[in-house]
Design an enzyme around this catalytic site. Structure first.
Site, PDB file in Angstrom:
ATOM      1  N   GLU A 137     -12.592   3.141  44.693  1.00 26.33           N
ATOM      2  CA  GLU A 137     -12.434   1.254  45.278  1.00 26.33           C
ATOM      3  C   GLU A 137     -12.679   1.007  43.591  1.00 26.33           C
ATOM      4  OE1 GLU A 137     -15.766   0.991  48.283  1.00 26.33           O
ATOM      5  OE2 GLU A 137     -17.399   0.876  46.058  1.00 26.33           O
ATOM      6  N   CYS A 153     -10.985  -4.251  37.590  1.00 26.54           N
ATOM      7  CA  CYS A 153     -12.407  -2.827  37.309  1.00 26.54           C
ATOM      8  C   CYS A 153     -12.019  -1.636  38.239  1.00 26.54           C
ATOM      9  CB  CYS A 153     -13.829  -3.115  37.552  1.00 26.54           C
ATOM     10  SG  CYS A 153     -14.464  -1.700  37.493  1.00 26.54           S
ATOM     11  N   CYS A 172     -18.448  10.180  40.810  1.00 26.79           N
ATOM     12  CA  CYS A 172     -18.714  11.124  39.481  1.00 26.79           C
ATOM     13  C   CYS A 172     -19.557  12.477  38.974  1.00 26.79           C
ATOM     14  CB  CYS A 172     -19.974   9.765  38.865  1.00 26.79           C
ATOM     15  SG  CYS A 172     -20.006   9.492  36.890  1.00 26.79           S
ATOM     16  N   CYS A 204     -26.611   9.117  36.385  1.00 22.51           N
ATOM     17  CA  CYS A 204     -26.932   7.798  36.167  1.00 22.51           C
ATOM     18  C   CYS A 204     -27.885   7.758  37.644  1.00 22.51           C
ATOM     19  CB  CYS A 204     -26.295   6.862  35.685  1.00 22.51           C
ATOM     20  SG  CYS A 204     -24.899   7.377  34.488  1.00 22.51           S
ATOM     21  N   CYS A 228     -27.300   4.430  39.325  1.00 19.73           N
ATOM     22  CA  CYS A 228     -26.296   3.991  40.007  1.00 19.73           C
ATOM     23  C   CYS A 228     -25.256   4.470  41.325  1.00 19.73           C
ATOM     24  CB  CYS A 228     -25.373   4.674  38.706  1.00 19.73           C
ATOM     25  SG  CYS A 228     -23.167   4.234  39.252  1.00 19.73           S
ATOM     26  N   GLU A 235     -16.200   8.550  35.311  1.00 16.30           N
ATOM     27  CA  GLU A 235     -16.193   8.285  33.055  1.00 16.30           C
ATOM     28  C   GLU A 235     -15.495   9.698  33.107  1.00 16.30           C
ATOM     29  OE1 GLU A 235     -18.860   7.645  30.915  1.00 16.30           O
ATOM     30  OE2 GLU A 235     -16.818   8.577  29.776  1.00 16.30           O
ATOM     31  N   SER A 270     -22.262   2.030  27.734  1.00 15.29           N
ATOM     32  CA  SER A 270     -23.103   2.519  28.547  1.00 15.29           C
ATOM     33  C   SER A 270     -24.382   2.392  27.519  1.00 15.29           C
ATOM     34  CB  SER A 270     -22.924   2.430  29.701  1.00 15.29           C
ATOM     35  OG  SER A 270     -22.050   2.146  30.658  1.00 15.29           O
ATOM     36  N   LEU A 271     -25.391   1.898  26.813  1.00 17.45           N
ATOM     37  CA  LEU A 271     -26.228   2.811  26.392  1.00 17.45           C
ATOM     38  C   LEU A 271     -27.844   2.474  26.923  1.00 17.45           C
ATOM     39  CD1 LEU A 271     -26.916   3.916  23.904  1.00 17.45           C
ATOM     40  CD2 LEU A 271     -27.582   1.045  22.673  1.00 17.45           C
ATOM     41  N   CYS A 314     -21.506  -4.466  38.800  1.00 17.46           N
ATOM     42  CA  CYS A 314     -21.703  -3.127  38.132  1.00 17.46           C
ATOM     43  C   CYS A 314     -22.497  -2.092  38.961  1.00 17.46           C
ATOM     44  CB  CYS A 314     -22.498  -3.819  36.785  1.00 17.46           C
ATOM     45  SG  CYS A 314     -21.032  -3.757  35.835  1.00 17.46           S
TER      46      CYS A 314
HETATM   47  S1  SF4 Z   1     -23.163   4.950  35.221  1.00 19.99           S
HETATM   48 FE1  SF4 Z   1     -20.568   5.721  35.111  1.00 19.99          FE
HETATM   49  S2  SF4 Z   1     -21.428   7.315  33.652  1.00 19.99           S
HETATM   50 FE2  SF4 Z   1     -22.885   6.640  34.868  1.00 19.99          FE
HETATM   51  S3  SF4 Z   1     -23.137   7.890  37.138  1.00 19.99           S
HETATM   52 FE3  SF4 Z   1     -21.969   6.075  37.402  1.00 19.99          FE
HETATM   53  S4  SF4 Z   1     -20.383   6.049  36.985  1.00 19.99           S
HETATM   54 FE4  SF4 Z   1     -20.629   8.124  36.444  1.00 19.99          FE
END
Ligand code: SF4
Length: 346
Positions: A94, A107, A114, A118, A121, A166, A220-221, A339
């Site tokens: 996407e 974006c 991925c 995370c 996510c 990533e 992305s902290l 996001c």
């Molecule tokens: S936030 Fe980014 S790096 Fe983390 S799992 Fe989702 S897509 Fe991957």
């Protein structure tokens, strides 16, 4: 037996020129075809109208153009557009167009699924199936540029690598795509308008500095405390904050570019004073900007957006320490384009 044809866009301009010379034509023909492939985004050899029929047939016999196909386009009430993009092997990623008053941002995705995990996510729930090729990344940008012109009457102005995947785990292809996007023979965009957003792979951040890249970096902290960061981004146990910070120091020494941190504040996870103080401490070594991003729950309710009181606390402490801070509202929530929401649900 059917011979598998080669993806013509995997060839450099020089290789295309050599191909034509080898087949008894002029090297210049390679330039013409290259222009069709990249500047004019031709979908088929048929489109290449200034190339003879015979040559087009010869290309057809030897190559394919693995162009992406926008399977489904969804438009949000706030103008955001989400594309479900089908790849030549039927996998889907996407990408999103985000319009604001002053800019239109694409974006884009860099991987199918991925490789990281995370916990907040949606993309992490799709396991990584493969890296995207440079042309698949480039095509996403072209598709969004066309939509921007069509629906918002202006070309695309910015790109963020913040979609699925990533980007630093697909570094070479991301770099090749950016080369094409910024080249006058591609889209001719300024690298200063491109942000590669990483969850923080120290070795690759150092490599970017060594490679003297011209685009911007965002990290992305989400927490500057190891235990907390590991609990929400498990790969932090492999790449702890100490290593990340050292890599960012290396990046700053080489580029002198301000570092942007993407940061979500979640209720009960990182919404205390000690969390902000750790963030201030982490950012201190270089001019920094913190984007506090509104969170969009991805259905199981484990992560919830923090209260506005907690956000206000972040803003006031960061500002008191001379760290630039912005609070970013998410866009395209009604179409799951915000996001952390990209998960091929459309
Ligand atoms: S936030 Fe980014 S790096 Fe983390 S799992 Fe989702 S897509 Fe991957």
């Amino acid at each position: 037996m059917e011979v598998k044809k080669k993806d013509i866009r995997a060839l450099t301009k020089e290789q295309l020129r050599e191909f034509f010379v080898k087949h008894g034509d002029k090297a210049f023909r390679g330039n013409q075809v290259y222009e069709w492939l990249w500047q004019k985004s031709a979908y088929s050899f048929e489109d290449m109208t200034n190339i003879s029929l015979e040559t087009r047939q010869m290309l057809e016999d030897n190559f394919v153009i693995n162009h992406i196909k926008v399977d489904q386009m969804q438009r949000s009430s706030d103008g955001t557009i989400k594309n479900a993009v089908r790849l030549h092997d039927d996998l889907v990623v996407e990408s999103v167009l985000i319009p604001t008053a002053s800019r239109t941002t694409a974006c884009v995705s860099s991987q199918v699924g991925c490789s990281l995990d995370c916990r907040f996510c949606a993309t992490a729930r799709l396991k990584r199936m493969r890296n995207l090729n440079p042309d698949e990344i480039y095509d996403q940008v072209v598709a969004i540029d066309n939509e921007s012109r069509l629906y918002h009457n202006r070309p695309l102005s910015n790109i963020v690598f913040m979609g699925m995947g990533e980007p630093l785990m697909n570094y070479n292809n991301v770099l090749k795509a950016i080369d094409k996007i910024t080249s006058p023979e591609g889209l001719g965009m300024s690298p200063k308008r491109i942000v590669v957003s990483t969850s923080g792979v120290p070795k690759m951040i150092k490599k970017m500095a060594d490679d003297n890249v011209k685009f911007k970096l965002a990290v992305s902290l989400h927490s500057a405390i190891d235990d907390i960061r590991t609990s929400i981004m498990p790969f932090n146990s492999t790449f702890p904050l100490h290593d990340l910070r050292e890599a960012l120091q290396y990046w700053y020494a080489a580029t002198k570019n301000r570092i942007t941190y993407e940061y979500v504040v979640w209720d009960g996870i990182n919404d205390k004073r000690k969390d902000v103080e750790a963030l201030v401490e982490f950012c201190k070594f270089a001019p920094s900007k913190v984007n506090l991003i509104e969170y969009n729950p991805i259905d199981d309710g484990e992560f919830q957006q923090a209260t506005s009181k907690a956000i206000d606390m972040y803003v006031s402490i960061l500002e008191a320490n001379n760290i630039t801070v912005t609070v970013r509202r998410s866009r395209g929530k009604d179409i799951d384009a915000a996001c952390g929401q990209l998960a091929n649900k459309s």
